[in-house]
Each structure stands twice: as C-alpha cells, then as structure tokens.
Scaffold this active site. Structure first.
Site, PDB file in Angstrom:
ATOM      1  N   LYS A 161      46.426  -3.848 -19.052  1.00 49.92           N
ATOM      2  CA  LYS A 161      47.273  -2.650 -19.031  1.00 49.92           C
ATOM      3  C   LYS A 161      47.020  -1.783 -20.265  1.00 49.92           C
ATOM      4  O   LYS A 161      47.049  -0.547 -20.201  1.00 49.92           O
ATOM      5  CB  LYS A 161      48.743  -3.051 -18.966  1.00 49.92           C
ATOM      6  CG  LYS A 161      49.745  -1.885 -19.045  1.00 49.92           C
ATOM      7  CD  LYS A 161      49.498  -0.832 -17.977  1.00 49.92           C
ATOM      8  CE  LYS A 161      50.657   0.119 -17.776  1.00 49.92           C
ATOM      9  NZ  LYS A 161      51.207   0.731 -18.963  1.00 49.92           N
ATOM     10  N   GLU A 168      43.601   6.226 -19.660  1.00 50.59           N
ATOM     11  CA  GLU A 168      44.504   7.337 -19.336  1.00 50.59           C
ATOM     12  C   GLU A 168      44.464   8.406 -20.430  1.00 50.59           C
ATOM     13  O   GLU A 168      44.447   9.606 -20.137  1.00 50.59           O
ATOM     14  CB  GLU A 168      45.911   6.783 -19.171  1.00 50.59           C
ATOM     15  CG  GLU A 168      47.000   7.792 -18.891  1.00 50.59           C
ATOM     16  CD  GLU A 168      48.370   7.129 -18.889  1.00 50.59           C
ATOM     17  OE1 GLU A 168      49.206   7.492 -19.742  1.00 50.59           O
ATOM     18  OE2 GLU A 168      48.586   6.229 -18.063  1.00 50.59           O
TER      19      GLU A 168
END
Length: 289
Positions: A161, A168
């Site tokens: 993650k 991102e």
C-alpha cells in the site's frame, strides 16, 4: 461473519456500511460517533471467539494505543486487523508482539477512499495464511471482484500500500504538470473538455483523471477556489526512504514528494539565494519585495 470495527471515520463508516449491506454483523466502537459499544472492552464482549477486530484509525500513536489495549483484552486465537496507513516496519513489530500473546495480526492496505462504499475497496493483506483465510468473507465483501489479495507475510500489506501511494504521488504530479503547461500556453483551452475526452480511449486514462474531470466540473477550469497547498500523509516519504534503502532509483516519486513540500511555501528562501547569487556573479537584476 461477525466483526468488530474500531474507527468510524470516512473510511471506517463506509466499510461498516458495505459489510452490513452484504449480511455481516458489524459491532462498532468510536468515542466520537454513535456505536454499538462504549469501550473496547464492551466491543470484545459483543463478539464471539475467535474474534476479529479491525482498526480503521490514524496511523502512529492512535493505532499503537488501540493495539496495545486490544492485546490486553483479546484472547488466544483472536485476530487484530490494522487497515490504516501504518508503516510496514510497525506492522512487522506488532505482528511479533501479538504472536507473543497468541493473537494473530493482519495488516491490510486499503485503497478506495470515500468511493469505496459504492465501488469497493482494493485490499492488500499481509500476515499468516490462517487468519487471512478466516477473514476471506470480510475481505471479499469489502473489495470489488478480483480486488483483494494476500500479498505476503506480516508487513507486506502495508508495504504494498505504501508503494501504491508513492505511485499515486507520481501520477498526480504528472497530471498537474501537464495541465499547467496547457494553462500557460497561447491557447484558450477547456480543461473540463480535455480531461473529459481523455477518459475514453486515451493511454493516460485513469480513475484519477476521472476525478480530475469531476473537479474541473465542480470548481471551474481555473480551480479558482482551491489553494495550491498539497499535504502528504507519510506514505510518499516512506516509499522514498525504501527506495534509498534498497538503492532503487525513484526520481518521479521523489520529485513528486518534493513538489508537495514546495507547494506549502509562501516564498522560497532557496529561490532568494539563487536570485542573490545571479546578481552577484552576473549582475542580473533582482526583484525587490
């Protein structure tokens, strides 16, 4: 399946509702929100062995405090799940500490934001096989089809993650730079229109682009009511740290992180230094305050 959910913020509340819609019995605790339990102790009594308690709270001290309290409340065979954005090193440590109490610990990276309730949450689970397998009904209900995986041992969920969030950062920075180049050009361009058509057939189409199109629709092409201040929640820094520790070049992610730092400066002292030096060695003009 029965589950205890600690933390009913935007993510925790959405996850709780999605689980309940799918037939799961979710008992809750959040001191700031109406819950089924008024304490972690009471939450534990509302669950049946082997119990599973999912923490969906801010990383760092809040997660550490709840984790330690749960270690003193839960019993052998129970499971603690951390769905927050914890550092994977902390997750590895917590897993080892929980194991000493014969309690399982599963770290789950969660992506989906406020849209997760409708679209589903992408889940990256780390931890021993048995407790992850027991959580399969919960994970399958939370995620869209093919949207979750057991990615590895303890810490792996939060590590994956973390890298996800680093990627991102880079994607967001690329979109930002592209639209800034167009904004500075000689053309009077409609950014809502452009981001709209890029959603279909373009090689740069993505969910982030869809959200950007929505932002232009809501705030106008110049985003006039949004300040150019970009915060970071930690995962980008951790990703860059990991790249350095592993001697992996990650210039896009690193620069994207630094650009977020730059966005928070009212005025750059480094730029003042550069202007002063140009004046000194080349006699170049400087702008006064």
């Amino acid at each position: 399946m029965k589950l205890g959910m600690v933390g009913l913020g935007r993510m925790g509340a959405g996850m709780t509702e999605r689980l309940r819609r799918d037939g799961h019995e979710v008992m809750t605790y959040d001191p700031k929100v109406e819950s089924t339990a008024s304490s972690l102790e009471e939450l534990a009594t509302q669950l049946e062995a082997p119990r599973a308690v999912w923490m969906m709270i801010p990383s760092g001290e809040p997660t550490e405090a709840v984790f330690r309290e749960l270690l003193g409340i839960l019993e052998s065979g129970d499971t603690i799940v951390d769905g927050g954005n914890s550092n994977f090193h902390d997750s590895k440590r917590r897993s080892a500490e929980a194991s000493g109490h014969r309690i399982d610990f599963v770290d789950v990276g969660v992506s989906g934001g406020i849209w997760g309730l409708k679209e589903g949450f992408c889940l990256m689970a780390g931890g021993p096989d048995e407790p992850v397998k027991r959580l399969d009904p919960i994970l399958s209900s939370l995620a869209p089809e093919d949207g979750w995986a057991h990615v590895g041992p303890s810490g792996a969920g939060h590590f994956v993650k973390m890298v996800h969030n680093g990627i991102e950062y880079g994607l967001m920075q690329s979109y930002g730079e592209g639209f800034e180049i167009m904004n500075a050009s000689e053309y009077d361009l409609d950014f809502e229109q452009i981001s709209g058509i890029w959603r279909y057939g373009s090689v740069v189409r993505s969910w982030l682009l869809e959200l950007l199109h929505d932002a232009f629709d809501q705030h106008g092409g110049d985003l006039h009511d949004i300040a150019g201040y970009v915060a970071d929640s930690g995962e980008g820094r951790w990703t860059v740290d990991a790249a350095i520790n592993e001697s992996v070049p990650a210039p896009a992610m690193t620069m994207a992180l630094f650009m977020r730092f730059a966005s928070r400066q009212d005025e750059s002292f480094a730029a003042k230094v550069s202007a002063a030096l140009r004046a000194q060695f080349g006699g170049h003009a400087v702008k006064s305050q």
